[in-house]
Scaffold this motif. Structure first.
Motif, short mmCIF file in Angstrom:
data_model
loop_
_atom_site.label_atom_id
_atom_site.label_comp_id
_atom_site.label_asym_id
_atom_site.label_seq_id
_atom_site.Cartn_x
_atom_site.Cartn_y
_atom_site.Cartn_z
N MET A 1 0.85 -1.19 0.00
CA MET A 1 0.00 0.00 0.00
C MET A 1 0.89 1.25 0.00
O MET A 1 1.91 1.31 0.66
N SER A 2 0.47 2.25 -0.72
CA SER A 2 1.19 3.51 -0.85
C SER A 2 1.20 4.27 0.47
O SER A 2 0.24 4.23 1.23
N ASP A 3 2.27 4.97 0.75
CA ASP A 3 2.38 5.82 1.93
C ASP A 3 1.27 6.87 1.89
O ASP A 3 1.04 7.51 0.86
N TRP A 4 0.59 7.08 3.02
CA TRP A 4 -0.53 8.05 3.07
C TRP A 4 -0.07 9.46 2.71
O TRP A 4 -0.85 10.23 2.14
N LEU A 5 1.18 9.78 2.96
CA LEU A 5 1.68 11.11 2.59
C LEU A 5 1.81 11.26 1.08
O LEU A 5 1.71 12.37 0.55
N ASP A 6 2.03 10.15 0.38
CA ASP A 6 2.13 10.19 -1.08
C ASP A 6 0.78 10.46 -1.73
O ASP A 6 0.73 10.84 -2.90
N GLN A 7 -0.29 10.27 -1.00
CA GLN A 7 -1.63 10.47 -1.55
C GLN A 7 -2.06 11.94 -1.53
O GLN A 7 -3.05 12.30 -2.15
N CYS A 16 0.70 22.14 0.90
CA CYS A 16 -0.74 21.90 0.83
C CYS A 16 -1.41 22.87 1.81
O CYS A 16 -0.94 23.01 2.95
N PRO A 17 -2.50 23.56 1.41
CA PRO A 17 -3.19 24.45 2.34
C PRO A 17 -3.90 23.65 3.42
O PRO A 17 -4.39 22.54 3.17
N LYS A 40 3.55 15.01 8.61
CA LYS A 40 4.01 13.78 9.28
C LYS A 40 4.19 14.03 10.77
O LYS A 40 3.73 13.24 11.61
N LEU A 41 4.83 15.14 11.13
CA LEU A 41 5.04 15.48 12.54
C LEU A 41 3.72 15.74 13.27
O LEU A 41 3.56 15.35 14.42
#
Length: 129
Positions: A1-7, A16-17, A40-41
């Motif tokens: 599964m792709s990293d959620w941050l990549d989505q 990203c606003p 991420k933090l």
């Protein structure tokens, strides 16, 4: 599964606003920006971390003022290009002007009018620490 941050659909600057809304009242507190590291933090620490475009660095909300934002929920819109944070606002002040939120000016009769009071003088907030 792709990293959620990549989505996340980051803009050309890698940002990203982010709309930040008070969890209890649903009041919109501010609009800010996040990069991959700040999002991420935020998810890892449970505290809002933004990207300061003016300073070109991470901005841990409340690190100077003490007015932290505790994360209740992190959401993304249908186009995956805007983030919504639902937070508990510590100290009741989200704006660097000493107001509860950043949207304190309203267009009235063709002019911007201040409609929200200063809860604490910014000089007191930022010089106490």
């Amino acid at each position: 599964m792709s990293d959620w941050l990549d989505q996340v659909n980051w803009n050309n600057d890698g940002l990203c606003p982010v709309i930040t809304q008070e969890h209890s009242s649903k009041q919109v507190l501010t609009l800010a920006w996040m990069n991959r590291e700040s999002l991420k933090l935020t998810a890892e620490t449970g505290h809002a971390v933004y990207w300061s475009r003016s300073r070109q660095q991470l901005w841990h909300k409340g690190e100077q003022s003490g007015h932290q934002q505790i994360i209740k929920s992190i959401r993304i819109d249908c186009d995956q290009d805007a983030i919504l944070l639902l937070v508990e606002q510590k100290g009741g002040i989200a704006c660097h002007t000493g107001r509860h939120h950043c949207f304190f000016q309203e267009l009235q009769d063709g002019q911007w009018q201040t409609t929200e009071p200063v809860l604490k003088d910014p000089d007191e907030i930022y010089h106490e620490r």
